[in-house]
Design an enzyme around this catalytic site. Structure first.
Site, PDB file in Angstrom:
ATOM      1  N   GLU A  51      -8.816  33.895  -9.613  1.00 11.65           N
ATOM      2  CA  GLU A  51      -8.208  33.495 -10.878  1.00 11.65           C
ATOM      3  C   GLU A  51      -7.552  32.166 -10.558  1.00 11.65           C
ATOM      4  O   GLU A  51      -6.386  32.087 -10.189  1.00 11.65           O
ATOM      5  CB  GLU A  51      -7.192  34.539 -11.352  1.00 11.65           C
ATOM      6  N   CYS A  68      -0.836  29.128 -15.485  1.00 11.40           N
ATOM      7  CA  CYS A  68      -2.257  28.819 -15.392  1.00 11.40           C
ATOM      8  C   CYS A  68      -2.909  28.830 -16.766  1.00 11.40           C
ATOM      9  O   CYS A  68      -4.027  28.333 -16.931  1.00 11.40           O
ATOM     10  CB  CYS A  68      -2.967  29.782 -14.452  1.00 11.40           C
TER      11      CYS A  68
END
Length: 580
Positions: A326, A361
C-alpha cells in the site's frame, strides 16, 4: 528493573513538548504548559466525557508512560519484543519532539548484529502457521475474544484519550483527527469480535466426480510474516494489519517508523493485557538497512509494506515478489459540471488536502475543476478555510518527511511552468519552534494549466507526491474531459480518488475510465476517510494490499488451499485399466 521498564513510578511531573519558544528556561516551561493545555483542554474533556483530571497512565494497567510528561527531562523509552520478552538494545536512538526539537523519546534500535533473535523467532513458526482450519482452531475464538476486550478498552474515554494524545505527541495532528484514528481502530476490533475471526476462514465444498470425492477450498496462513508501517497513522495502520495477520494464523514481526513506534509499544502491551500470548508477535525498532537484512535472512513467507513507492519497489525485488503493498498515492479529485453546495465542497477539499497537514496517503494531491466550479467562489472559500488552520490546535503542523526548503524548492520549479501561480499559501509557517529537519508550510495550492500538466517535460514534476499540505489545482472545459482522463491514465499510483458530481452519465464516464482502488463518487465524494467499514487500498497492481475489511484480510494475510477428499468406495469389480 531494566531500561524502559522503570515505569510510571519514576516519572515525575515534568514538561511536555512545546509549540513555540526555545524549549528551555522560563519560555520553554511556558510552552510546555501551552502543550499541556492543548492536549488536556476542555475540548478534550468534552470529547472524552471525562473532565475530572483522572486520565493519566497510572490508571491504565498496560501503560508505561505519562503522555504529557514525555520531555527532554523525562524521556520515554521504546523497547523491542522478541520471543515473548521485552528487550533493550546496544544503542538507543533519540527522537526529537516534532514541535520544538527537544529530545523526548529514546528508542532501542536493533542494529545488524542484533537481528538473530528475531530471525530465530520467525523461523520457529512453520509455514502452516500458528493455527489453520485443521490446527488449533480454538485460536480463532481466542483472537475474537481478544478483539472484543481490546475494542472495549479503546472505547473507554481514558484509554482513547491516552492514545489520542500520544499520537498527537509524535505525529502532530488535531485532536479530532487523532481521535478518529483511535475510533476506527476500536470499531475494527469490535467488528472482529466473537465468531467473526473464524468466519474469515470460512471454507467451501464442491461435489466431486464420483462417490466419496469432494473438493474443499480453505483460507490458509503463510506462517512467518512481516509488517512494515509508516509514521502518519501510528495506531490504525499497524493494528489493523497486525490483527489481520494474526486472525488468519500467521506469526508477524512488526516494524513501525521509529519516530512514532512508541504508540504501538503501548498498544501491544494493551493487547497482552487483553490476553494476546506474548510470543505471538515480535516488535522491532531498527533502521531500514537493518530491517532489509532481517527480511533477507528470516525469509518471511509474506511481507506487508505501507510506505514510499521507491522502498516498495526495492523490497518487491529483494523478496522475490512475496509482498503486498500500500504505497504512495498521488490522489486526484474531479469536480464535474454540476455546481452545488459550494461551502460543503470547499470544506471537503480543505479536509482532503490539509487535515493531518496533508500527511495521508489518501490526501488530495490534485484537483481537476470543471470551468463552472473554477468560475464559482470555490477557490476563495478554500482559501478562507485554509487560513483558519493554525499550529496552536495542530490543524496545521510539522511535515515529517520533507523540509520546508525542499517543499518550497519543488513549488518554485512548478511556478516556472507557463501559467502557473500560487492560489494561496506558498510560504513557511511563522513563529514556531518546529526543528529544521521537518517541514513547516502554510496550506498551499498551486494552479497549473491542464495543457501544461500534460506536457512530457512537466508531467512527472507536477505529479510528484509531496507528503504535506500541498496540492495542485487545474481547470478543464467540457471538451477537455478526455485530457483529464489521459492525465489519470498516466499516473503510477492508484490509491484513492473522488468524482464530485451527481450527474450519473459523468460519473459513469469517469469511473469507467479510471483505476483507483478506493474511489468515492457523488456530491459528497472525498479522497480521505479510510474508515473500517469499506475496503481501502490501491488497484491496478497485483501487489496491491487492502486494509480493514474481511476481503482485505483474506487477500493480504491468507492464500487459497484446496483439499480434495477421495475416500471411495471403489466401483465393484474394479480392474486395472490399460496404460494411457
Amino acid at each position: 528493573m531494566g531500561r524502559g521498564q522503570r515505569g510510571r513510578e519514576e516519572i515525575g511531573r515534568g514538561g511536555g513538548g512545546a509549540l513555540g519558544g526555545s524549549g528551555s528556561g522560563g519560555g520553554g516551561e511556558r510552552q510546555r504548559q501551552r502543550l499541556r493545555g492543548l492536549l488536556s483542554s476542555t475540548a478534550t474533556a468534552a470529547a472524552t466525557g471525562d473532565d475530572d483530571g483522572d486520565r493519566y497512565a497510572h490508571n491504565l494497567p498496560f501503560a508505561t508512560i505519562e503522555v504529557e510528561e514525555i520531555s527532554g527531562s523525562q524521556p520515554a523509552e521504546v523497547q523491542n519484543l522478541v520471543q515473548g520478552n521485552w528487550t533493550g538494545a546496544t544503542s538507543w536512538k533519540t527522537i526529537v519532539d516534532p514541535l520544538n526539537g527537544e529530545p523526548f523519546i529514546q528508542v532501542a534500535e536493533v542494529d545488524e548484529t542484533g537481528i538473530q533473535p528475531f530471525v530465530e523467532s520467525l523461523s520457529k513458526c512453520p509455514k502452516h502457521g500458528l493455527h489453520n482450519p485443521f490446527k488449533a482452531p480454538e485460536r480463532y475464538l481466542m483472537l475474537g475474544d481478544i478483539s472484543k476486550k481490546a475494542g472495549h478498552m479503546l472505547s473507554l474515554p481514558k484509554v482513547s484519550d491516552f492514545f489520542t494524545r500520544l499520537i498527537q505527541r509524535v505525529a502532530p495532528k488535531s485532536y479530532q483527527q487523532a481521535l478518529g484514528e483511535v475510533y476506527v481502530t476500536q470499531k475494527f476490533l469490535e467488528n472482529f469480535s466473537g465468531d467473526q475471526v473464524r468466519f474469515l476462514a470460512r471454507s467451501f465444498a464442491v461435489p466431486g466426480n464420483h462417490l466419496g470425492q469432494q473438493s474443499h477450498g480453505f483460507r490458509w496462513p503463510y506462517g512467518p510474516v512481516a509488517i512494515i508501517t509508516p509514521f502518519n497513522f501510528p495506531l490504525e495502520i499497524p493494528v489493523l494489519q497486525l490483527m489481520g495477520a494474526l486472525y488468519m494464523g500467521n506469526k508477524p514481526i512488526l516494524k513501525v517508523d521509529s519516530k512514532v513506534s512508541i504508540v504501538m509499544d503501548q498498544m501491544i502491551r494493551l493487547l497482552h493485557h487483553c490476553g494476546l500470548p506474548v510470543e505471538d508477535v515480535d516488535f522491532i525498532n531498527s533502521d531500514g538497512k537493518t530491517m532489509n537484512k532481517l527480511l533477507l535472512e528470516a525469509n518471511p513467507q509474506m511481507t506487508l509494506f505501507t510506505g514510499s513507492s521507491r522502498v516498495a519497489d526495492k523490497l518487491a525485488v529483494d523478496l522475490k515478489g512475496r509482498i503486498k503493498l500500500e504505497d504512495a498515492g498521488f490522489d486526484w479529485k474531479i469536480l464535474g459540471p454540476d455546481v452545488q453546495e459550494v461551502d460543503y465542497i470547499a470544506w471537503v477539499c480543505d479536509q482532503d488536502a490539509y487535515a493531518c497537514s496533508g500527511q495521508k496517503c489518501s490526501a488530495q494531491s490534485i484537483i481537476f475543476m470543471h470551468e463552472n466550479w473554477f468560475k464559482s467562489s470555490l477557490i476563495s472559500r478554500m482559501k478562507d478555510l485554509a487560513l483558519r488552520r493554525k499550529l496552536e490546535d495542530l490543524t496545521i503542523g510539522p511535515v515529517l518527511t520533507f523540509t520546508t526548503e525542499a517543499i518550497l524548492e519543488h513549488m518554485n520549479k512548478l511556478l516556472q511552468i507557463p501559467g502557473a501561480e500560487v492560489l494561496f499559501g506558498g510560504k513557511a509557517l511563522e513563529n514556531h519552534s518546529i526543528p529544521p529537519i521537518y517541514g513547516a508550510l502554510k496550506p498551499t495550492a498551486i494552479y497549473i494549466p491542464l495543457d501544461e500538466i500534460l506536457k512530457d517535460d512537466n508531467y512527472e514534476l507536477v505529479t510528484r507526491e509531496i507528503f504535506g499540505p500541498f496540492q495542485v489545482v487545474t481547470d478543464y472545459k467540457d471538451n477537455q474531459l478526455p485530457k483529464v482522463l489521459e492525465a489519470l491514465e498516466r499516473m503510477h499510483a492508484h490509491l484513492t480518488a473522488a468524482v464530485v458530481s451527481n450527474n450519473p452519465l459523468f460519473l459513469q464516464e469517469v469511473i469507467g475510465k479510471s483505476v483507483n482502488g478506493t474511489t468515492y463518487a457523488g456530491l459528497r465524494a472525498r479522497t480521505t476517510g479510510a474508515p473500517q467499514n469499506h475496503w481501502f487500498g490501491p488497484a491496478g497492481d497485483p501487489r496491491g494490499a487492502g486494509i480493514g475489511t474481511p476481503e482485505a484480510i483474506k487477500l493480504v494475510w491468507s492464500c487459497h488451499r484446496e483439499i480434495i477428499y477421495d475416500i471411495g468406495p471403489l466401483p465393484s469389480h474394479w480392474e486395472i485399466p490399460p496404460s494411457t
